[in-house]
Design a protein around this motif. Structure first.
Motif, PDB file in Angstrom:
ATOM      1  N   TYR A 175       0.861  -1.183   0.000  1.00 13.96           N
ATOM      2  CA  TYR A 175       0.000   0.000   0.000  1.00 13.96           C
ATOM      3  C   TYR A 175       0.893   1.228   0.000  1.00 13.96           C
ATOM      4  CZ  TYR A 175      -3.550  -3.277   1.781  1.00 13.96           C
ATOM      5  OH  TYR A 175      -4.423  -4.329   1.952  1.00 13.96           O
ATOM      6  N   HIS A 190     -14.771  -5.400   1.949  1.00 15.12           N
ATOM      7  CA  HIS A 190     -15.011  -6.692   1.301  1.00 15.12           C
ATOM      8  C   HIS A 190     -15.068  -7.780   2.356  1.00 15.12           C
ATOM      9  CE1 HIS A 190     -10.672  -6.689   1.948  1.00 15.12           C
ATOM     10  NE2 HIS A 190     -10.729  -8.019   1.914  1.00 15.12           N
ATOM     11  N   HIS A 247     -14.400  -6.114   6.000  1.00  9.36           N
ATOM     12  CA  HIS A 247     -13.231  -5.393   6.505  1.00  9.36           C
ATOM     13  C   HIS A 247     -12.651  -4.544   5.376  1.00  9.36           C
ATOM     14  CE1 HIS A 247     -11.914  -9.391   5.137  1.00  9.36           C
ATOM     15  NE2 HIS A 247     -10.750  -8.855   4.814  1.00  9.36           N
ATOM     16  N   ARG A 258       2.709   0.550   3.366  1.00 10.60           N
ATOM     17  CA  ARG A 258       2.253  -0.483   4.298  1.00 10.60           C
ATOM     18  C   ARG A 258       2.401  -1.815   3.589  1.00 10.60           C
ATOM     19  NH1 ARG A 258      -2.581  -3.335   5.302  1.00 10.60           N
ATOM     20  NH2 ARG A 258      -2.825  -3.862   7.503  1.00 10.60           N
ATOM     21  N   SER A 260       1.539  -6.055   3.790  1.00  8.60           N
ATOM     22  CA  SER A 260       0.840  -7.152   4.464  1.00  8.60           C
ATOM     23  C   SER A 260       0.926  -8.413   3.618  1.00  8.60           C
ATOM     24  CB  SER A 260      -0.625  -6.779   4.747  1.00  8.60           C
ATOM     25  OG  SER A 260      -1.377  -6.797   3.567  1.00  8.60           O
TER      26      SER A 260
HETATM   27  O1  LIG Z   1      -3.746  -5.720   4.087  1.00  8.50           O
HETATM   28  C1  LIG Z   1      -4.536  -6.041   4.967  1.00  8.50           C
HETATM   29  O2  LIG Z   1      -4.358  -5.787   6.156  1.00  8.50           O
HETATM   30  C2  LIG Z   1      -5.805  -6.769   4.626  1.00  8.50           C
HETATM   31  C3  LIG Z   1      -5.785  -7.393   3.280  1.00  8.50           C
HETATM   32  C4  LIG Z   1      -7.067  -8.059   2.968  1.00  8.50           C
HETATM   33  O3  LIG Z   1      -8.070  -7.869   3.590  1.00  8.50           O
HETATM   34  C5  LIG Z   1      -7.112  -8.988   1.837  1.00  8.50           C
HETATM   35  O4  LIG Z   1      -6.106  -9.113   1.108  1.00  8.50           O
HETATM   36  O5  LIG Z   1      -8.161  -9.637   1.652  1.00  8.50           O
END
Ligand SMILES: O=C(O)CCC(=O)C(=O)O
Ligand SMILES: [Fe+2]
Length: 323
Positions: A175, A190, A247, A258, A260
């Motif tokens: 991100y 989503h 979420h 960011r 993840s």
């Molecule tokens: O990046 C996040 O914290 C969540 C990612 C997410 O919800 C997803 O990839 O479905």
């Protein structure tokens, strides 16, 4: 829910249970897990066996990967034959992602690596393989615990027949935020399509879950902790005993990246998802909430109904198969 005041603005954090999954679960932990799966669809795990070092390695590989020129990344999709890369402006202007598919995670990562790094980043595929295979093991363990939380003996009754053929895939998410301005949405609201998702988030934060009252609550990052959430497949299979919550990711600080890692654990494409009678019997009126459906049909429904053909933003399993 707990709150912290900061410059007169209240931030709410979800009080999610933290399960130490290296230990056998006590009755009280199962109860709080069952409550969290019903109310939030989210919980935390610790002592999961994924080292900080491995996460750091993935983080630095991801920095190398996402700092490559757009032209190079676009060779991996979405408009080429390979469809592992989602560039910015598909899910949101601030989100890009690379997908690594199971069951042969090494092969999947290698085919991206060969295009991206011209065969020079030999650590890439090995590291992805190591992380993903550990995640797959973890998912099996967690699904069993979640089944135990639905009812006594449910793990033994259902795991082998229903969940043995599950498979996983990883999304490495990057991100970025504008240099100045208000908070922006990094990933829109989503639900996940998976049975469960295991998420590693870095220290930036921004993941939020929607409560039953429609309020957005932060899921705070915490070192050594992974986030687990229930997805649509398990919500339908459990006849709503387990909740797949909406979420999103909101980016609050200007000019930061960011990172993840979301690992999705899914039923096989050709499985017909139908809640077993024993699970439906847990509802006081023995009511079924979903018609049986083919897993693949739901995945296609989501892909064909999303903004920009990205499967992330929009409809849920209730829209597809809800009775
Ligand atoms: O990046 C996040 O914290 C969540 C990612 C997410 O919800 C997803 O990839 O479905
Ligand atoms: Fe998600």
């Amino acid at each position: 829910m707990s709150s912290k005041s900061n410059n007169n603005k209240a931030y709410y954090y979800a009080d999610l249970p933290i399960l130490d999954i290296s230990q056998p679960l006590e009755e009280s932990s199962l109860e709080s897990l069952s409550k969290a799966c019903k109310e939030w669809g989210f919980f935390h795990i610790i002592n999961h066996g994924i080292s900080k070092d491995l996460c750091n390695q993935l983080h630095s590989l991801s920095k190398c990967l996402f700092s490559l020129p757009s032209d190079t990344k676009l060779k991996l999709g979405p408009f080429s034959n390979v469809k592992s890369y989602t560039p910015p402006f598909i899910a949101s202007p601030f989100f890009e992602s690379l997908r690594v598919n199971g069951p042969d995670f090494y092969l999947s990562a290698k085919s991206s690596e060969d295009v991206l790094f011209h065969k020079t980043n030999s650590k890439f595929s090995e590291t992805m393989q190591e992380y993903c295979s550990k995640m797959a093991e973890l998912c099996e363990k967690i699904v069993k615990i979640v089944l135990m939380s639905i009812g006594e003996g449910f793990e033994k009754m259902f795991y082998d027949d229903e969940f043995r053929k599950c498979h996983g895939y990883l999304r490495i998410n990057n991100y970025s935020t504008p240099e100045e301005g208000e908070e922006v949405e990094g990933l829109g609201m989503h639900t996940d399509m998976s049975c469960i998702t295991i998420l590693y988030q870095d220290e930036i934060g921004g993941l939020q879950v929607k409560t039953n009252d429609g309020e957005w609550i932060d899921i705070k990052p915490s070192e050594g902790t992974l986030v687990v959430n229930i997805g649509d497949m398990l919500q339908a299979w459990s006849n709503d005993k387990l909740r797949s919550s909406e979420h999103r990711v909101v980016l609050k600080q200007p000019c930061v990246n960011r990172f993840s890692l979301a690992f999705f654990w899914c039923f096989e494409d050709h499985k017909v998802i139908v809640a077993p009678n024993e699970v439906v019997a847990l509802h006081h009126a023995n009511k079924r909430f979903y018609s049986p459906f083919l897993c693949l049909d739901y995945l296609k429904f989501r892909e064909n109904n999303q903004k920009g053909s990205f499967e992330k933003v929009g409809f849920t399993v209730r829209d597809f198969a809800g009775i």
